[in-house]
Design an enzyme around this catalytic site. Structure first.
Site, PDB file in Angstrom:
ATOM      1  N   HIS A  52      20.676  50.244 127.002  1.00  0.00           N
ATOM      2  CA  HIS A  52      21.056  50.494 125.608  1.00  0.00           C
ATOM      3  C   HIS A  52      22.417  51.188 125.569  1.00  0.00           C
ATOM      4  CE1 HIS A  52      19.934  54.614 126.479  1.00  0.00           C
ATOM      5  NE2 HIS A  52      18.730  54.200 126.854  1.00  0.00           N
TER       6      HIS A  52
HETATM    7  P1  TYD Z   1      15.002  56.559 126.605  1.00  0.00           P
HETATM    8  O1  TYD Z   1      16.276  57.240 126.294  1.00  0.00           O
HETATM    9  O2  TYD Z   1      14.725  55.248 125.925  1.00  0.00           O
HETATM   10  O3  TYD Z   1      14.874  56.318 128.176  1.00  0.00           O
HETATM   11  P2  TYD Z   1      15.872  55.606 129.186  1.00  0.00           P
HETATM   12  O4  TYD Z   1      16.239  56.653 130.157  1.00  0.00           O
HETATM   13  O5  TYD Z   1      15.127  54.515 129.850  1.00  0.00           O
HETATM   14  O6  TYD Z   1      17.033  55.102 128.417  1.00  0.00           O
HETATM   15  O7  TYD Z   1      13.815  57.578 126.324  1.00  0.00           O
HETATM   16  C1  TYD Z   1      12.490  57.300 126.713  1.00  0.00           C
HETATM   17  C2  TYD Z   1      11.558  58.053 125.769  1.00  0.00           C
HETATM   18  O8  TYD Z   1      11.754  59.454 125.859  1.00  0.00           O
HETATM   19  C3  TYD Z   1      11.751  57.666 124.296  1.00  0.00           C
HETATM   20  O9  TYD Z   1      10.464  57.520 123.729  1.00  0.00           O
HETATM   21  C4  TYD Z   1      12.408  58.854 123.695  1.00  0.00           C
HETATM   22  C5  TYD Z   1      12.035  60.015 124.579  1.00  0.00           C
HETATM   23  N1  TYD Z   1      13.116  61.003 124.699  1.00  0.00           N
HETATM   24  C6  TYD Z   1      13.028  62.204 124.016  1.00  0.00           C
HETATM   25  O10 TYD Z   1      12.053  62.479 123.285  1.00  0.00           O
HETATM   26  N2  TYD Z   1      14.035  63.126 124.146  1.00  0.00           N
HETATM   27  C7  TYD Z   1      15.120  62.883 124.921  1.00  0.00           C
HETATM   28  O11 TYD Z   1      16.034  63.743 125.025  1.00  0.00           O
HETATM   29  C8  TYD Z   1      15.214  61.616 125.602  1.00  0.00           C
HETATM   30  C9  TYD Z   1      16.400  61.286 126.458  1.00  0.00           C
HETATM   31  C10 TYD Z   1      14.193  60.717 125.457  1.00  0.00           C
END
Ligand code: TYD
Length: 134
Positions: A52
């Site tokens: 993303h």
């Molecule tokens: P996401 O940013 O989509 O993960 P990736 O590292 O794969 O890009 O986040 C995964 C999940 O964690 C999503 O449901 C949102 C949650 N999250 C939080 O609640 N707080 C945060 O600071 C982050 C980074 C993610």
């Protein structure tokens, strides 16, 4: 925003026989103020994270332990960085598509972020991202 604005920053390191020490300060080392920190760990072999971009969020990504690859894409050009030293941080500005993969066993990916978590800041659809960048 283009891939050329991504920067691999070498952070200070204090070498010491008792063990080395590195640090980062917003004002001195980063083009943003740190609002949040999060980390990714216990990644099973072969898994990928990210996939993303963000409208506003800027980040510094550090491999505190182990190694992983960060694949970056600005809609036109792509670039891959391998992080494997805890005194390097990869600065990723807003509006850069990223994916993290190839995590080594026990790797620890530490991320300093410029904003609080906000799901509305995510661009999770690559075609929407490409449109925004064109
Ligand atoms: P996401 O940013 O989509 O993960 P990736 O590292 O794969 O890009 O986040 C995964 C999940 O964690 C999503 O449901 C949102 C949650 N999250 C939080 O609640 N707080 C945060 O600071 C982050 C980074 C993610």
């Amino acid at each position: 925003m283009t891939i050329n604005q991504v920067k691999l920053l070498e952070l200070p390191k204090i070498l010491d026989e008792r063990g080395n020490l590195s640090f980062v300060e917003s004002e001195k080392h980063l083009p943003f103020n740190i609002k949040r920190a999060y980390w990714i760990y216990d990644v099973p072999g072969g898994e990928k994270r990210g996939g993303h971009a963000y409208h506003e969020l800027q980040e510094l990504v550090i491999a505190l332990s182990g190694s992983f690859d960060i694949l970056l894409d600005d809609g036109k050009n792509k670039k891959t960085f391998t992080l494997n030293r805890s005194y390097f941080g990869l600065y990723i500005p807003k509006l850069i598509w990223r994916q993290l993969e190839n995590f080594s066993t026990n790797s620890l990916c530490f991320i300093l972020a410029s904003t609080d978590y906000d799901e509305n800041d995510y661009i999770r659809d690559y075609y929407q991202y490409k449109k925004l960048q064109s």
